[in-house]
Structure formats: C-alpha cells, structure tokens
Design a protein around this motif. Structure first.
Motif, mmCIF file in Angstrom:
data_model
loop_
_atom_site.group_PDB
_atom_site.id
_atom_site.type_symbol
_atom_site.label_atom_id
_atom_site.label_comp_id
_atom_site.label_asym_id
_atom_site.label_seq_id
_atom_site.Cartn_x
_atom_site.Cartn_y
_atom_site.Cartn_z
ATOM 1 N N SER A 57 0.865 -1.187 -0.116
ATOM 2 C CA SER A 57 -0.077 0.009 0.000
ATOM 3 C C SER A 57 0.958 1.131 -0.090
ATOM 4 C CB SER A 57 -0.992 -0.021 1.061
ATOM 5 O OG SER A 57 -2.179 -0.784 1.039
ATOM 6 N N ARG A 79 -4.425 7.065 0.092
ATOM 7 C CA ARG A 79 -3.933 5.524 0.056
ATOM 8 C C ARG A 79 -4.285 4.899 -1.270
ATOM 9 N NH1 ARG A 79 -6.255 0.462 3.675
ATOM 10 N NH2 ARG A 79 -4.313 -0.919 3.042
ATOM 11 N N TYR A 80 -3.399 4.173 -1.932
ATOM 12 C CA TYR A 80 -3.506 3.370 -2.957
ATOM 13 C C TYR A 80 -3.366 1.967 -2.331
ATOM 14 C CZ TYR A 80 -3.402 7.100 -6.520
ATOM 15 O OH TYR A 80 -3.467 8.119 -7.022
ATOM 16 N N PHE A 81 -4.330 1.156 -2.325
ATOM 17 C CA PHE A 81 -4.324 -0.047 -1.864
ATOM 18 C C PHE A 81 -3.648 -1.021 -2.614
ATOM 19 C CE2 PHE A 81 -6.449 -4.479 -1.213
ATOM 20 C CZ PHE A 81 -6.269 -4.555 0.281
ATOM 21 N N GLY A 82 -2.584 -1.812 -1.692
ATOM 22 C CA GLY A 82 -1.664 -2.695 -2.481
ATOM 23 C C GLY A 82 -2.083 -4.091 -2.472
#
Length: 200
Positions: free
Chosen positions: A20, A99-102
């Motif tokens: 993330s 936030r970019y979900f990883g």
C-alpha cells in the motif's frame, strides 16, 4: 495564549507498507472553505486512490477541527492524522493522506500506524512558524495623519489586514495580543484617529 504555531508552506511525503502506498499532503489553511478547495485539488490529482483521509485544525485557539476516515475503519485514519497535528500543537493546518491499496490488508493497528507515520513524515518537511495571536481593530483617519498611524502600526508589529486609502482612510489591523494595551494607548494618542474593535 499570545502566540500559536502553524505552517506557511505545503509539502508531500510518501510512506509504503506491504504494497500500500500512502501520500501525505500538508496545507496551511484558514477556513473550512480552504479545506474543501485543497481536498478537491488532491482528489483531482488522485482520482483512482482507494481513500482520501484527512484531518484539520483551524483558528488561533484551534477550536475548529475534523478527522475523516473516508471509508477506512472508524478511527484508523483521521484520528491518527489529527494526533500528529496536535502533537506539534499546530493550528491552521490540513493534512490529506491518499491511500493506494496494495492488495494486503494492514488491519486496524497497521492502518493507524501508516496514517500516523505519513502525517508525521510530511510535517517533518515543513518548518513550524510561530505567529502572534492578534486582536482586530478598525481605524478611520484623515490622510494627513497617515505617517503617524503607520509608525505605530510598524513599531508594534501589527498586521495590516485591509486598507482603503483616499483623503479619508479606513484600515483594519491585527494587533499582537502581547502588546495590545500599549499599542492602543499609542493609537489613541493620535489626534483625529478613530479606533474601533473589528467584529469578525
């Protein structure tokens, strides 16, 4: 309370955890309207992000504040961001963490840590500045005594908030609370100057 602490620059920091990506943006803000504008800018820049969480505190006494989780588990994003603003005793500050979900779930403790770290990192990039808490006064006077008025304004570190200078002048000034009494005595000594408390 005669001073408060804030920032006067923007900054961006990046934090990564298990795939993330968290991008923290800090902005100096003065009103909920400015908060909306800054939030809008960040959302426009990151339309595909999973979350846009934020917190702000505004006002010299820091009485206006908000923490928003934007879909993250309650209390896992906005609160830790606000906690970082408060730990530095700042006001007139907005922090937005994108936030970019990883792919990996971080769990609530992991999220709290990620949002806290992101906010802490972005605040480390900006020097904290100390500002005087000011009382606002409205001055009306004839142009002929302009120099006398400006001398008192400068010597007492007042801020000129707005001014209309014609043959008859109107001015709104911010007087530092620490020297308010002395400054008012000096202003009231100037013949022909009207001083009124400025209502917000």
């Amino acid at each position: 309370m005669e001073v408060y602490f804030t920032i006067d620059k923007t900054a961006v920091a990046e934090f990564k955890d298990r795939g993330s990506k968290f991008l923290a943006y800090a902005f100096p803000v003065k009103s909920p309207e400015e908060v909306k504008e800054c939030l809008g800018e960040v959302k426009k820049e990151h339309p595909k992000a999973t979350h846009h969480c934020y917190a702000y505190r505004i006002g010299t006494a820091g009485l206006q504040f908000r923490a928003a989780d934007d879909g993250e588990p309650s209390g896992s994003a906005g609160k830790p961001i606000l906690g970082q603003i408060d730990s530095k005793q700042l006001t007139d500050v907005l922090i937005v963490v994108v936030r970019y979900f990883g792919g990996s779930l971080l769990g609530v403790p992991g999220l709290i840590n990620a949002y806290k770290m992101s906010a802490a990192m972005v605040l480390q990039l900006i020097p904290v500045i100390q500002k005087n808490i000011e009382a606002k006064y409205h001055l009306s006077f004839d142009y002929t005594i302009m120099n006398e008025v400006m001398m008192v304004v400068k010597q007492n570190n007042c801020t000129v908030i707005s001014q209309e200078l014609q043959l008859f002048c109107e001015m709104v000034i911010g007087v530092p609370k620490s020297g308010e009494e002395l400054c008012l005595l000096r202003l009231k000594d100037i013949y022909g100057l009207q001083v009124k408390v400025q209502k917000n």
